[in-house]
Design an enzyme around this catalytic site. Structure first.
Site, PDB file in Angstrom:
ATOM      1  N   LYS A  28      -0.323  15.640  15.219  1.00 23.22           N
ATOM      2  CA  LYS A  28       0.795  15.125  14.416  1.00 23.22           C
ATOM      3  C   LYS A  28       1.993  16.067  14.558  1.00 23.22           C
ATOM      4  CE  LYS A  28      -0.228  13.236  10.339  1.00 23.22           C
ATOM      5  NZ  LYS A  28      -0.844  13.146   8.985  1.00 23.22           N
TER       6      LYS A  28
HETATM    7  O1  G3P Z   1      -0.923  11.757   5.873  1.00 25.43           O
HETATM    8  C1  G3P Z   1       0.254  11.944   5.219  1.00 25.43           C
HETATM    9  C2  G3P Z   1       0.719  10.874   4.302  1.00 25.43           C
HETATM   10  O2  G3P Z   1      -0.203   9.867   4.193  1.00 25.43           O
HETATM   11  C3  G3P Z   1       1.192  11.406   2.987  1.00 25.43           C
HETATM   12  O3  G3P Z   1       0.644  10.753   1.917  1.00 25.43           O
HETATM   13  O4  G3P Z   1       0.045  10.442  -0.441  1.00 25.43           O
HETATM   14  O5  G3P Z   1       1.000  12.640   0.304  1.00 25.43           O
HETATM   15  O6  G3P Z   1       2.438  10.626   0.189  1.00 25.43           O
HETATM   16  P1  G3P Z   1       1.069  11.141   0.402  1.00 25.43           P
END
Ligand code: G3P
Length: 227
Positions: free
Chosen positions: A87
């Protein structure tokens, strides 16, 4: 649609895999830090061992300079092996790094996407996946689902190989919107995955069926008991 688990907790990953064969696991530095393991590569290796060989494992670089990102990405692939998707944030020097890595055949997921343009440029640079942060966009007052759809449309129209990997969901509805639009993949946290795939009301309905059957046919009986 590919469905990946957005978490690094081994117990949660194993529990989810026990119920359904998902397509892999995605992590980010925050997700890894939540495991409490101060050795992130050790945690990633452990995840690699509990998921199938052909499942994808996505993990993020921390470097911010292009050359460092490239070096770090290659190191991660050499340690974690095939089916590693590195990533790279689609900000700063990320696009240049994506371009270099893609030319060298490294699988890249462009992450931290908060708009259509960075996604488009990451697709042009050769990223395999584009991860728009749907719920975080909603929280900023944008329409995260719509932005993910726009990325899908523009990337397909341009003929790039990249697929949208919808990320950052807070509910099943956001995830299903991706599917309705033909978006190829999503990564979903365990809580939201549980609401997506499992339903207490349906489970109670099945319990009622069993209870009614047993009242008539006997405790613990199934069709196997009858000729
Ligand atoms: O993998 C990263 C992304 O899914 C972030 O998710 O829940 O931290 O906004 P969140």
């Amino acid at each position: 649609m590919l469905i990946l688990i957005d978490d690094a907790d081994l117990t949660k990953i194993e529990e989810l895999y026990a119920k359904y064969p998902y397509d892999g696991v995605t992590t980010n530095p925050t997700i890894l830090s939540k495991t409490g393991n101060p050795d992130p590569m050790d945690q990633l290796k452990k995840i690699r061992k509990v998921i199938p060989e052909d499942a994808m494992l996505h993990a993020q670089v921390l470097s911010v300079e292009t050359d460092d990102m490239v070096r770090e990405a290659k190191h991660m692939v050499s340690v974690l092996g095939e089916n590693t998707y590195v990533k790279i944030p689609a900000v700063g020097n990320g696009l240049k790094a994506i371009s270099i890595l893609a030319k060298e055949g490294i699988n890249v997921t462009a992450t931290a996407i908060y708009g259509v343009m960075p996604a488009f440029m990451a697709a042009k640079a050769g990223a395999k996946f584009l991860a728009p942060y749907v719920n975080r966009l909603d929280n900023l007052g944008y329409d995260g689902v719509q932005i993910a759809k726009d990325i899908h449309t523009i990337v397909k129209a341009a003929g790039y190989e990249a697929e949208v990997l919808g990320a950052s969901f807070k509910n099943s509805q956001q995830v299903l919107e991706m599917g309705k639009f033909g978006i190829g993949s999503v990564t979903v946290n365990p809580d939201t995955l549980s609401t997506l795939a499992f339903n207490g009301v349906a489970e109670n309905a099945v319990k009622d069926f069993i209870c009614d059957f047993e009242k008539c046919c006997g405790q613990g009986k199934t069709m196997l008991d009858f000729e």
